[in-house]
Design a protein around this motif. Structure first.
Motif, PDB file in Angstrom:
ATOM      1  N   ARG A 172      38.236  14.778  49.726  1.00 31.77           N
ATOM      2  CA  ARG A 172      38.990  14.721  48.472  1.00 31.77           C
ATOM      3  C   ARG A 172      39.600  16.075  48.137  1.00 31.77           C
ATOM      4  O   ARG A 172      40.630  16.148  47.470  1.00 31.77           O
ATOM      5  CB  ARG A 172      38.074  14.297  47.312  1.00 31.77           C
ATOM      6  CG  ARG A 172      37.888  12.801  47.159  1.00 31.77           C
ATOM      7  CD  ARG A 172      37.383  12.460  45.771  1.00 31.77           C
ATOM      8  NE  ARG A 172      36.174  13.184  45.426  1.00 31.77           N
ATOM      9  CZ  ARG A 172      34.942  12.729  45.652  1.00 31.77           C
ATOM     10  NH1 ARG A 172      34.766  11.563  46.248  1.00 31.77           N
ATOM     11  NH2 ARG A 172      33.881  13.440  45.297  1.00 31.77           N
ATOM     12  N   ARG A 173      38.951  17.149  48.595  1.00 27.74           N
ATOM     13  CA  ARG A 173      39.447  18.498  48.310  1.00 27.74           C
ATOM     14  C   ARG A 173      40.393  18.993  49.404  1.00 27.74           C
ATOM     15  O   ARG A 173      40.732  20.172  49.450  1.00 27.74           O
ATOM     16  CB  ARG A 173      38.274  19.457  48.166  1.00 27.74           C
ATOM     17  CG  ARG A 173      37.374  19.149  46.979  1.00 27.74           C
ATOM     18  CD  ARG A 173      36.473  20.332  46.654  1.00 27.74           C
ATOM     19  NE  ARG A 173      35.519  20.601  47.708  1.00 27.74           N
ATOM     20  CZ  ARG A 173      34.268  20.151  47.728  1.00 27.74           C
ATOM     21  NH1 ARG A 173      33.830  19.400  46.732  1.00 27.74           N
ATOM     22  NH2 ARG A 173      33.449  20.457  48.710  1.00 27.74           N
ATOM     23  N   ASN A 174      40.781  18.099  50.304  1.00 35.98           N
ATOM     24  CA  ASN A 174      41.687  18.448  51.408  1.00 35.98           C
ATOM     25  C   ASN A 174      41.110  19.554  52.298  1.00 35.98           C
ATOM     26  O   ASN A 174      41.844  20.396  52.823  1.00 35.98           O
ATOM     27  CB  ASN A 174      43.054  18.880  50.862  1.00 35.98           C
ATOM     28  CG  ASN A 174      43.778  17.750  50.173  1.00 35.98           C
ATOM     29  OD1 ASN A 174      43.777  16.614  50.639  1.00 35.98           O
ATOM     30  ND2 ASN A 174      44.393  18.048  49.036  1.00 35.98           N
ATOM     31  N   VAL A 175      39.797  19.543  52.450  1.00 33.95           N
ATOM     32  CA  VAL A 175      39.143  20.467  53.369  1.00 33.95           C
ATOM     33  C   VAL A 175      39.444  20.035  54.800  1.00 33.95           C
ATOM     34  O   VAL A 175      39.466  18.841  55.106  1.00 33.95           O
ATOM     35  CB  VAL A 175      37.617  20.491  53.121  1.00 33.95           C
ATOM     36  CG1 VAL A 175      36.893  21.271  54.212  1.00 33.95           C
ATOM     37  CG2 VAL A 175      37.321  21.093  51.756  1.00 33.95           C
ATOM     38  N   HIS A 176      39.692  20.995  55.675  1.00 35.26           N
ATOM     39  CA  HIS A 176      39.971  20.704  57.088  1.00 35.26           C
ATOM     40  C   HIS A 176      38.650  20.341  57.772  1.00 35.26           C
ATOM     41  O   HIS A 176      37.790  21.204  57.972  1.00 35.26           O
ATOM     42  CB  HIS A 176      40.596  21.930  57.745  1.00 35.26           C
ATOM     43  CG  HIS A 176      40.955  21.726  59.187  1.00 35.26           C
ATOM     44  ND1 HIS A 176      41.708  20.655  59.632  1.00 35.26           N
ATOM     45  CD2 HIS A 176      40.674  22.454  60.291  1.00 35.26           C
ATOM     46  CE1 HIS A 176      41.866  20.739  60.938  1.00 35.26           C
ATOM     47  NE2 HIS A 176      41.242  21.821  61.362  1.00 35.26           N
ATOM     48  N   MET A 177      38.468  19.065  58.086  1.00 37.46           N
ATOM     49  CA  MET A 177      37.213  18.585  58.675  1.00 37.46           C
ATOM     50  C   MET A 177      37.400  18.241  60.147  1.00 37.46           C
ATOM     51  O   MET A 177      38.299  17.494  60.511  1.00 37.46           O
ATOM     52  CB  MET A 177      36.698  17.348  57.930  1.00 37.46           C
ATOM     53  CG  MET A 177      35.434  16.749  58.551  1.00 37.46           C
ATOM     54  SD  MET A 177      34.946  15.165  57.804  1.00 37.46           S
ATOM     55  CE  MET A 177      34.280  15.756  56.249  1.00 37.46           C
ATOM     56  N   ARG A 178      36.517  18.803  60.983  1.00 34.98           N
ATOM     57  CA  ARG A 178      36.485  18.449  62.401  1.00 34.98           C
ATOM     58  C   ARG A 178      35.066  18.043  62.771  1.00 34.98           C
ATOM     59  O   ARG A 178      34.117  18.743  62.447  1.00 34.98           O
ATOM     60  CB  ARG A 178      36.939  19.622  63.273  1.00 34.98           C
ATOM     61  CG  ARG A 178      38.439  19.857  63.255  1.00 34.98           C
ATOM     62  CD  ARG A 178      38.847  20.873  64.304  1.00 34.98           C
ATOM     63  NE  ARG A 178      38.464  22.231  63.939  1.00 34.98           N
ATOM     64  CZ  ARG A 178      38.395  23.256  64.793  1.00 34.98           C
ATOM     65  NH1 ARG A 178      38.638  23.045  66.088  1.00 34.98           N
ATOM     66  NH2 ARG A 178      38.049  24.451  64.377  1.00 34.98           N
ATOM     67  N   THR A 179      34.960  16.924  63.470  1.00 36.52           N
ATOM     68  CA  THR A 179      33.657  16.386  63.850  1.00 36.52           C
ATOM     69  C   THR A 179      33.636  16.066  65.335  1.00 36.52           C
ATOM     70  O   THR A 179      34.562  15.440  65.853  1.00 36.52           O
ATOM     71  CB  THR A 179      33.346  15.109  63.048  1.00 36.52           C
ATOM     72  OG1 THR A 179      33.261  15.432  61.664  1.00 36.52           O
ATOM     73  CG2 THR A 179      32.026  14.505  63.489  1.00 36.52           C
ATOM     74  N   LEU A 180      32.578  16.512  65.992  1.00 34.98           N
ATOM     75  CA  LEU A 180      32.376  16.228  67.411  1.00 34.98           C
ATOM     76  C   LEU A 180      31.260  15.200  67.561  1.00 34.98           C
ATOM     77  O   LEU A 180      30.161  15.397  67.035  1.00 34.98           O
ATOM     78  CB  LEU A 180      31.982  17.511  68.157  1.00 34.98           C
ATOM     79  CG  LEU A 180      33.104  18.418  68.651  1.00 34.98           C
ATOM     80  CD1 LEU A 180      32.528  19.755  69.097  1.00 34.98           C
ATOM     81  CD2 LEU A 180      33.860  17.763  69.789  1.00 34.98           C
ATOM     82  N   MET A 181      31.546  14.128  68.263  1.00 33.98           N
ATOM     83  CA  MET A 181      30.560  13.065  68.479  1.00 33.98           C
ATOM     84  C   MET A 181      30.252  12.942  69.966  1.00 33.98           C
ATOM     85  O   MET A 181      31.159  13.006  70.800  1.00 33.98           O
ATOM     86  CB  MET A 181      31.097  11.733  67.970  1.00 33.98           C
ATOM     87  CG  MET A 181      31.455  11.717  66.493  1.00 33.98           C
ATOM     88  SD  MET A 181      30.038  11.909  65.392  1.00 33.98           S
ATOM     89  CE  MET A 181      29.121  10.408  65.765  1.00 33.98           C
TER      90      MET A 181
END
Length: 343
Positions: free
Chosen positions: A179-188
């Motif tokens: 919601r805060r437009n944070v740059h999110m990166r996730t490794l699965m």
């Protein structure tokens, strides 16, 4: 207009009047809507029919039918959507106000006094690293970290599979961040590809702006916020023991570099169409070699030596592949891999 009004949910009198008219009429074609707006205009030009048509849809008060009619959304559903929208906006405002006020920092300062015994002091006398024992305490620490995250969130999932309970807990924090437009990166890890529940949630995240990649190489468990704080397990083999939270610039920078290396070797989340193909695209070259070695190598040490990798790395790949294949032993894993066309 009646005393019961939608103004408290941010709907103007004109917008509500149009919604009530839609409920009475059951719907409008574009032509009928334009005619109504022209007839209803008392002074000046009538509102643009196309703008009004789309605006009612954007508000969540109406929807377009397959036949092209502007139809009202059911009152219960419309009010629920309006409430959720207002609550979401208000929550974002309150989170921002709390973060800017410094109140949580002040309260944490009181809490940190009781944690100094387990923390490592830095040269200035402050604490940059502390041990957090127990999953409840770890989750509380994650909540605090994500609450303050403002620019970037980096996370990994070495198992790759998320339960419904995991997702329910993660959704709150992930939604707060996005919601805060944070740059999110996730490794699965690769087992995510074979779990529909996990894949559905990952696609939900990407639809909201997150970037997700699938790693075929073993992952280290990490949570890094704003490149200023990082959380790693005390014991990677038994994460329930707790975690280490560090704000040491050198350690955090090293963990960021580790994440970037893992990110570079990972692959983009496959589309739904690509996921339907269970062929060799779901394993990389090294994994195919490991699966083949299960036929020919009696011991892990021999298989690892033949492939030129560490025994620990070899075993991690074998365990991950067996989990993905649903195999109870290594020979069965090799047979199932051949059946799927992985080798």
């Amino acid at each position: 207009m009646t005393e019961e009004s939608l103004m408290f949910l941010g709907v103007s009198p004109d917008e509500e009047e149009m919604y009530r008219l839609l409920l009475r009429r059951g719907g409008f074609s574009r032509t009928d809507l334009e005619r109504h707006l022209q007839q209803d205009a008392r002074e000046g030009d009538a509102p643009d029919a196309q703008t009004t048509y789309q605006h009612m849809i954007d508000l969540g008060l109406a929807t377009e039918t397959p036949g092209g009619l502007l139809a009202p959304v059911s009152p219960a559903k419309a009010v629920e959507a309006l409430i959720e929208g207002k609550v979401g906006r208000r929550r974002a405002e309150l989170e921002s106000e709390a973060a800017n006020s410094g109140i949580v920092d002040s309260l944490l300062g009181e809490h940190e006094k009781s944690l100094d015994a387990s923390a490592q002091p830095d040269q200035t006398g402050g604490t940059t690293t502390r041990h957090i024992e127990g999953m409840a305490a770890v989750r509380a620490a994650i909540d605090e970290l994500t609450f303050f995250t403002r620019t970037e969130s980096l996370t990994t999932s070495p198992t790759g599979v998320l339960s419904q309970e995991n997702i329910s807990h993660a959704r709150v924090m992930d939604s707060r961040i996005l919601r805060r437009n944070v740059h999110m990166r996730t490794l699965m890890a690769a087992p995510a590809l074979d779990d529909p529940t996990t894949m559905d949630y990952l696609r939900e995240l990407t639809a909201k702006g997150a970037k997700v990649r699938i790693a075929y190489e073993p992952l280290e468990r990490l949570i890094i916020c704003d490149r200023a704080a990082a959380l790693t397990p005390i014991d990677p083999a038994e994460t329930t023991k707790g975690a280490i939270l560090t704000r040491d610039p050198g350690l955090v920078a090293a963990l960021v570099s580790l994440f970037e290396r893992m990110w570079q070797t990972a692959h983009d989340l496959p589309t739904i169409e690509e996921s339907e193909d269970k062929g060799t695209s779901l394993v990389n070259g090294l994994q195919r070699d490991i699966l083949r070695s299960l036929y020919t190598s009696e011991k892990d040490e021999i298989g690892a030596r033949e492939l030129g990798i560490a025994v620990r790395t070899y075993r991690k790949h074998v365990a991950s592949l067996m989990q993905r294949l649903g195999a109870s032993n290594r020979f069965q894993a090799a047979l199932l891999a051949r059946e799927r066309g992985w080798i």
